[in-house]
Design an enzyme around this catalytic site. Structure first.
Site, PDB file in Angstrom:
ATOM      1  N   ARG A   1     -22.172   3.921 152.823  1.00 54.50           N
ATOM      2  CA  ARG A   1     -21.842   4.968 151.979  1.00 54.50           C
ATOM      3  C   ARG A   1     -21.347   6.104 152.601  1.00 54.50           C
ATOM      4  NH1 ARG A   1     -25.692   6.439 146.887  1.00 54.50           N
ATOM      5  NH2 ARG A   1     -26.196   4.073 147.211  1.00 54.50           N
TER       6      ARG A   1
ATOM      7  N   ASN B   1     -37.229   2.977 149.564  1.00 53.39           N
ATOM      8  CA  ASN B   1     -36.366   1.553 149.406  1.00 53.39           C
ATOM      9  C   ASN B   1     -36.819   0.775 150.374  1.00 53.39           C
ATOM     10  OD1 ASN B   1     -34.757   2.067 147.126  1.00 53.39           O
ATOM     11  ND2 ASN B   1     -33.638   3.548 148.323  1.00 53.39           N
TER      12      ASN B   1
ATOM     13  N   ARG C   1     -47.232  12.343 109.814  1.00 54.47           N
ATOM     14  CA  ARG C   1     -47.367  11.092 110.705  1.00 54.47           C
ATOM     15  C   ARG C   1     -46.874   9.588 110.197  1.00 54.47           C
ATOM     16  NH1 ARG C   1     -50.266  13.013 115.441  1.00 54.47           N
ATOM     17  NH2 ARG C   1     -50.089  10.777 116.181  1.00 54.47           N
TER      18      ARG C   1
ATOM     19  N   ARG D   1     -30.405   4.732 148.772  1.00 49.68           N
ATOM     20  CA  ARG D   1     -30.081   5.882 149.638  1.00 49.68           C
ATOM     21  C   ARG D   1     -31.359   5.986 150.395  1.00 49.68           C
ATOM     22  NH1 ARG D   1     -30.487  10.119 147.802  1.00 49.68           N
ATOM     23  NH2 ARG D   1     -31.450   9.792 145.365  1.00 49.68           N
TER      24      ARG D   1
ATOM     25  N   GLN E   1     -31.793  -1.600 140.402  1.00 47.08           N
ATOM     26  CA  GLN E   1     -32.405  -0.708 140.936  1.00 47.08           C
ATOM     27  C   GLN E   1     -33.425  -1.292 141.742  1.00 47.08           C
ATOM     28  OE1 GLN E   1     -31.965   3.610 138.622  1.00 47.08           O
ATOM     29  NE2 GLN E   1     -33.607   2.332 137.980  1.00 47.08           N
TER      30      GLN E   1
ATOM     31  N   SER F   1     -25.098   6.853 141.201  1.00 47.43           N
ATOM     32  CA  SER F   1     -25.138   5.442 141.580  1.00 47.43           C
ATOM     33  C   SER F   1     -23.616   5.001 141.171  1.00 47.43           C
ATOM     34  CB  SER F   1     -26.124   4.586 140.805  1.00 47.43           C
ATOM     35  OG  SER F   1     -27.584   4.979 141.104  1.00 47.43           O
TER      36      SER F   1
END
Length: 239
Positions: free
Chosen positions: A73, A24, A166, A14, A110, A84
């Site tokens: 898109r 991007n 722990r 996008r 991605q 997505s």
């Protein structure tokens, strides 16, 4: 390993971003960020077609210049809250209008996670097919990471260990980080659930340094360091 059939790669990208403007297509190691994922997908011996789904003309221009097929898109599946999955369903619907059947598998990549070694995509596809999986996620091992969460009321609580007992780190169950680099799934999983993950799941393990992704300018510098130090900017990935 089983034969991989009819796999396509889809890269949603996008326009706009909150943490890093034009993330991007921000320059990374001499190329727009998106370019690295396109080139890695195109270098795959098992991916037939590479698509970029975007709502941004500048991103579309970069995608086309690096050899991807652009899917424009529409506004109703764009914006910060668009998933997505909706972009991939849109692509499948467009392919159906062309008279094409769904591919056997979809490789969802991605652009913000470009730390992929040569062959990672093909190895993930071979594992996916070989194990007869319906979906695959890429992971990195969370060695010695102790996670805490802050509750609504301000209290702190340990997540992946018991702070009251722990114990030894070596005695804890192995835990992994979903690193967002590679997802693979059958279209039927997405169509039936609206989710990229479903059915029989397998995990493709990557190195810990491949955990990092880009959301801020500082992470650009970190990604560039690993790309150069791990020789990911060489012709070995078809550049």
């Amino acid at each position: 390993m089983g034969e991989v059939k009819s796999a396509i790669a889809v890269i949603p990208a996008r326009g706009g971003s909150v943490g890093l403007k034009n993330k991007n297509i921000h320059p990374v190691a001499g190329r727009p960020l998106l370019a690295w994922t396109i080139l890695q997908a195109k270098a795959s011996a098992l991916v037939e077609r590479v698509f970029v789904s975007t709502d941004d003309p500048a991103i579309a221009d970069v995608a086309e210049s690096y050899g991807a097929e652009v899917v424009h898109r529409p506004a109703e599946i764009s914006g910060d809250r668009a998933s997505s999955e909706s972009a991939i369903l849109h692509l499948l619907d467009l392919l159906a209008l062309e008279g094409r059947q769904d591919p056997a598998s979809i490789v969802f990549l991605q652009a913000t996670s470009p730390l992929r070694r040569p062959g990672d995509i093909d190895r993930a596809l071979q594992q996916f097919e070989g194990e007869g999986a319906d979906s695959l996620i890429s992971v990195t091992k969370a060695d010695d990471m102790t996670l805490w969460e802050k509750k609504t009321g301000g209290e702190w609580n340990s997540v992946n260990f018991d702070w009251r007992n722990r114990g030894m780190r070596q005695e804890r169950p192995e835990q992994y980080i979903e690193n967002g680099s590679i997802y693979i799934f059958h279209p039927s999983v997405l169509r039936s659930t609206g989710n990229r993950i479903g059915g029989k799941l397998t995990a493709f393990q990557m190195e810990f340094w491949q955990t990092w992704e880009i959301d801020t300018l500082a992470e650009v510098e970190l990604i560039e360091f690993f790309m150069k130090s791990k020789n990911l900017t060489t012709p070995d990935i078809g550049l």
